[in-house]
Design a protein around this motif. Structure first.
Motif, PDB file in Angstrom:
ATOM      1  N   LEU A  23       3.767  44.827  -3.978  1.00 17.12           N
ATOM      2  CA  LEU A  23       2.357  45.194  -3.827  1.00 17.12           C
ATOM      3  C   LEU A  23       2.113  45.640  -2.398  1.00 17.12           C
ATOM      4  CD1 LEU A  23      -0.682  45.184  -4.834  1.00 17.12           C
ATOM      5  CD2 LEU A  23      -0.819  42.969  -3.678  1.00 17.12           C
ATOM      6  N   ALA A  24       1.481  46.788  -2.237  1.00 13.52           N
ATOM      7  CA  ALA A  24       0.988  47.224  -0.941  1.00 13.52           C
ATOM      8  C   ALA A  24      -0.464  47.648  -1.145  1.00 13.52           C
ATOM      9  CB  ALA A  24       1.814  48.385  -0.390  1.00 13.52           C
ATOM     10  N   THR A  64       0.219  42.324   1.057  1.00 15.85           N
ATOM     11  CA  THR A  64       1.509  42.941   0.740  1.00 15.85           C
ATOM     12  C   THR A  64       2.452  41.895   0.169  1.00 15.85           C
ATOM     13  OG1 THR A  64       2.201  42.592   3.041  1.00 15.85           O
ATOM     14  CG2 THR A  64       1.486  44.816   2.446  1.00 15.85           C
ATOM     15  N   ILE A  65       3.035  42.205  -0.965  1.00 14.53           N
ATOM     16  CA  ILE A  65       4.073  41.359  -1.549  1.00 14.53           C
ATOM     17  C   ILE A  65       5.390  42.100  -1.373  1.00 14.53           C
ATOM     18  CG2 ILE A  65       4.907  40.196  -3.618  1.00 14.53           C
ATOM     19  CD1 ILE A  65       2.013  40.195  -4.629  1.00 14.53           C
ATOM     20  N   VAL A  66       6.264  41.520  -0.593  1.00  8.96           N
ATOM     21  CA  VAL A  66       7.530  42.148  -0.224  1.00  8.96           C
ATOM     22  C   VAL A  66       8.675  41.318  -0.800  1.00  8.96           C
ATOM     23  CG1 VAL A  66       8.984  42.906   1.694  1.00  8.96           C
ATOM     24  CG2 VAL A  66       6.490  43.035   1.892  1.00  8.96           C
ATOM     25  N   ARG A  67       9.634  41.963  -1.416  1.00  7.71           N
ATOM     26  CA  ARG A  67      10.773  41.220  -1.978  1.00  7.71           C
ATOM     27  C   ARG A  67      11.522  40.478  -0.861  1.00  7.71           C
ATOM     28  NH1 ARG A  67      13.241  45.632  -6.357  1.00  7.71           N
ATOM     29  NH2 ARG A  67      11.230  46.679  -6.710  1.00  7.71           N
ATOM     30  N   PRO A  68      12.088  39.313  -1.170  1.00  9.21           N
ATOM     31  CA  PRO A  68      12.731  38.508  -0.121  1.00  9.21           C
ATOM     32  C   PRO A  68      13.934  39.165   0.539  1.00  9.21           C
ATOM     33  CG  PRO A  68      12.285  37.186  -2.076  1.00  9.21           C
ATOM     34  CD  PRO A  68      12.016  38.599  -2.462  1.00  9.21           C
ATOM     35  N   ARG A 101      -6.209  49.768  10.078  1.00  6.51           N
ATOM     36  CA  ARG A 101      -5.496  50.957  10.514  1.00  6.51           C
ATOM     37  C   ARG A 101      -4.069  50.638  10.955  1.00  6.51           C
ATOM     38  NH1 ARG A 101      -9.353  52.386  13.520  1.00  6.51           N
ATOM     39  NH2 ARG A 101      -8.601  51.609  15.514  1.00  6.51           N
ATOM     40  N   GLU A 102      -3.881  49.475  11.545  1.00  9.13           N
ATOM     41  CA  GLU A 102      -2.565  49.106  12.045  1.00  9.13           C
ATOM     42  C   GLU A 102      -1.654  48.514  10.969  1.00  9.13           C
ATOM     43  OE1 GLU A 102      -3.538  46.396  15.124  1.00  9.13           O
ATOM     44  OE2 GLU A 102      -4.307  47.933  16.481  1.00  9.13           O
ATOM     45  N   ARG A 103      -2.189  47.596  10.171  1.00  8.44           N
ATOM     46  CA  ARG A 103      -1.319  46.817   9.300  1.00  8.44           C
ATOM     47  C   ARG A 103      -1.127  47.408   7.919  1.00  8.44           C
ATOM     48  NH1 ARG A 103       2.391  44.472  11.379  1.00  8.44           N
ATOM     49  NH2 ARG A 103       2.586  43.016   9.648  1.00  8.44           N
ATOM     50  N   THR A 104      -2.027  48.239   7.436  1.00  9.29           N
ATOM     51  CA  THR A 104      -1.831  48.831   6.107  1.00  9.29           C
ATOM     52  C   THR A 104      -0.577  49.698   6.051  1.00  9.29           C
ATOM     53  OG1 THR A 104      -4.173  48.694   5.534  1.00  9.29           O
ATOM     54  CG2 THR A 104      -2.855  50.296   4.330  1.00  9.29           C
ATOM     55  N   PRO A 105      -0.347  50.638   6.982  1.00  8.01           N
ATOM     56  CA  PRO A 105       0.903  51.409   6.916  1.00  8.01           C
ATOM     57  C   PRO A 105       2.137  50.560   7.176  1.00  8.01           C
ATOM     58  CG  PRO A 105      -0.375  52.008   8.871  1.00  8.01           C
ATOM     59  CD  PRO A 105      -1.260  51.157   8.024  1.00  8.01           C
ATOM     60  N   ALA A 106       2.031  49.567   8.045  1.00  7.08           N
ATOM     61  CA  ALA A 106       3.179  48.687   8.285  1.00  7.08           C
ATOM     62  C   ALA A 106       3.559  47.946   7.011  1.00  7.08           C
ATOM     63  CB  ALA A 106       2.844  47.697   9.401  1.00  7.08           C
ATOM     64  N   GLY A 107       2.570  47.485   6.257  1.00  7.23           N
ATOM     65  CA  GLY A 107       2.843  46.802   4.995  1.00  7.23           C
ATOM     66  C   GLY A 107       3.506  47.710   3.981  1.00  7.23           C
ATOM     67  N   ARG A 108       3.041  48.959   3.896  1.00  8.08           N
ATOM     68  CA  ARG A 108       3.667  49.903   2.959  1.00  8.08           C
ATOM     69  C   ARG A 108       5.137  50.105   3.288  1.00  8.08           C
ATOM     70  NH1 ARG A 108      -1.313  52.975   3.317  1.00  8.08           N
ATOM     71  NH2 ARG A 108      -0.367  54.273   4.942  1.00  8.08           N
ATOM     72  N   GLU A 109       5.473  50.195   4.571  1.00  9.61           N
ATOM     73  CA  GLU A 109       6.858  50.389   4.968  1.00  9.61           C
ATOM     74  C   GLU A 109       7.732  49.212   4.555  1.00  9.61           C
ATOM     75  OE1 GLU A 109       6.555  51.043   9.143  1.00  9.61           O
ATOM     76  OE2 GLU A 109       6.028  53.163   8.945  1.00  9.61           O
ATOM     77  N   LEU A 110       7.220  47.999   4.759  1.00  9.43           N
ATOM     78  CA  LEU A 110       7.988  46.821   4.383  1.00  9.43           C
ATOM     79  C   LEU A 110       8.202  46.743   2.882  1.00  9.43           C
ATOM     80  CD1 LEU A 110       6.422  44.122   6.734  1.00  9.43           C
ATOM     81  CD2 LEU A 110       8.722  45.092   6.881  1.00  9.43           C
ATOM     82  N   VAL A 111       7.181  47.055   2.108  1.00 18.27           N
ATOM     83  CA  VAL A 111       7.311  47.022   0.653  1.00 18.27           C
ATOM     84  C   VAL A 111       8.343  48.045   0.194  1.00 18.27           C
ATOM     85  CG1 VAL A 111       6.114  47.461  -1.529  1.00 18.27           C
ATOM     86  CG2 VAL A 111       5.009  46.094   0.247  1.00 18.27           C
TER      87      VAL A 111
END
Length: 422
Positions: free
Chosen positions: A298-299, A316-320, A357-367
């Motif tokens: 999830l992003a 953001t839900i990122v796989r382990p 603005r800062e954390r939304t794109p960072a979360g997408r990258e991690l996902v």
């Protein structure tokens, strides 16, 4: 105006970090609403922080330098021996690759307690408070609890995980997507390893072991126990969806919730797929210390609306596979706090906008990196029988390149300063 009252929905790692940030930014009252009625110390198992990320978080004041942790140095990848080869000394499998692994491992509860100890004393924790709805506009926000009580706040922060009530209010279209496989998890006293062939010595204490089989892998490492000086074995077993599991939304099966039949099926699968030593490591796990976690992605497309904000797994839900979950949550809170310090005009609105603005794109990258690692290591993994050290190294570098790791969203999370933009 900035100040007033802030509610944080969820009291785990992300919630504690956001609560501390809100208090330091000058909120007159910070209330953490945690649905679990008792202590959180038994929640969660093991997690890791990359050495540089840990140092950054200490430097930023989020963690104490003496936070209890276990130091890891290498990650050894192994698989079952080829036909006629056997599985090597003590049944530990055929080595594939030894990878540098500069990480600290943690017990969830020990890390959470370290965060709690650094939370300002003015923060109020209310256990057993189940938030069923939230809402608000540009001028304020409110929470509603299961008993019908509605309370107004100047800001509501959602750190309420996979099934976030706050996320549903901010962006209801953002729904966790099942990854197609699960991870079984377990932990227990490392002293029990003495009963295996080769004992604990067959597995060095500074080593994270990754045991590969067709269609999955098991990641194993030691973590600190709750009692100072104690050590636990922690493992994460990526596996196909069990036949009995039928999902109708994000869920998990906590420790003690699995039947004997379900646990026996997992152990039998491990015996069939893994070298004998590692199947034995898993078999030592008590039923009450074994759980099942279906994996999701999830992003959230945005993280704020009016006076509502989400962070951690609510956003953001990122796989382990990324090994970045705790770092991600703490960096979310850090970004929120830094935005508040830079934009000290007395209002919450610009702070929320800068955080989004800062954390939304960072979360997408991690996902996205988690998806890439999941495909490479589980769903479309190579034929391990044909892999050696040079092939493994090239395979790993390809994953990081596909995930844009050179841009900062790499394995273990991105550097803390990367998102400190105005």
């Amino acid at each position: 105006m900035r100040g007033g009252s802030v509610a944080v929905v969820g009291g785990s790692i992300a919630g504690s970090a956001f609560a501390g940030a809100a208090a330091r930014l000058g909120a007159e009252r910070v209330v953490v609403l945690e649905r679990t009625p008792g202590r959180l110390e038994d929640r969660g198992l093991g997690l890791c922080t990359q050495n540089e990320r840990f140092t950054e978080l200490v430097g930023a004041g989020h963690l104490a330098p003496d936070t209890r942790r276990h130091r890891l140095a290498v990650r050894r990848w192994v698989t079952r021996g080829r036909a006629g080869e056997g599985d090597g000394p003590y049944g530990c499998g055929r080595p594939l690759w030894t990878q540098p692994f500069p990480f600290h491992s943690h017990h969830w509860a020990v890390l959470w307690q370290a965060l709690r100890e650094r939370t300002p004393e003015t923060v109020e924790y209310r256990l057993g408070s189940t938030v069923t709805a939230v809402g608000g506009d540009r001028d304020g926000a409110w929470t509603e609890e299961s008993d019908g009580t509605r309370t107004g706040y100047d800001l509501v922060i959602g750190a309420d995980g996979y099934r976030s009530v706050v996320r549903a209010a901010i962006c209801p279209e953002a729904v966790p997507e099942y990854a197609g496989y699960v991870c079984w998890r377990g932990s227990y006293d490392a002293a029990l390893l003495a009963g295996l062939p080769g004992g604990a010595g067959a597995w060095p204490e500074d080593e994270c072991a990754t045991v590969c089989y067709p269609g999955g892998q098991v990641v194993l490492y030691r973590i600190p126990g709750l009692a100072p000086g104690s050590t636990l074995v922690n493992w994460v077993f990526y596996a196909p969806t069990p036949d009995w599991l039928h999902l109708d939304g994000p869920t998990a099966f906590g420790a003690g919730a699995l039947s004997d039949e379900q646990l026996d099926g997992m152990r039998e699968f491990a015996e069939k797929q893994l070298p004998p030593y590692w199947a034995g490591v898993i078999a030592l796990t008590p039923p009450e210390r074994t759980l099942l976690q279906p994996l999701y992605d999830l992003a959230a497309p945005y993280r704020t609306a009016g006076r509502l904000l989400i962070g951690g797994d609510a956003a953001t839900i990122v796989r382990p596979h990324n090994t970045s979950g705790a770092v991600k949550a703490l960096q979310d809170a850090h970004s929120f706090e830094q935005a508040g310090r830079r934009l000290d005009d007395g209002s919450w609105a610009p702070v929320l906008a800068a955080y989004d603005r800062e954390r939304t794109p960072a979360g997408r990258e991690l996902v996205e990196l988690g998806r890439i690692l999941g495909r490479a290591q589980v769903t479309t993994a190579p034929d391990w029988s044909g892999m050696d050290g040079s092939a493994m190294d090239a395979w790993w570098q390809e994953q990081l390149a596909d995930g844009g790791a050179s841009g900062g969203a790499g394995f273990g999370g991105h550097a803390l300063g990367r998102t400190d933009r105005g």
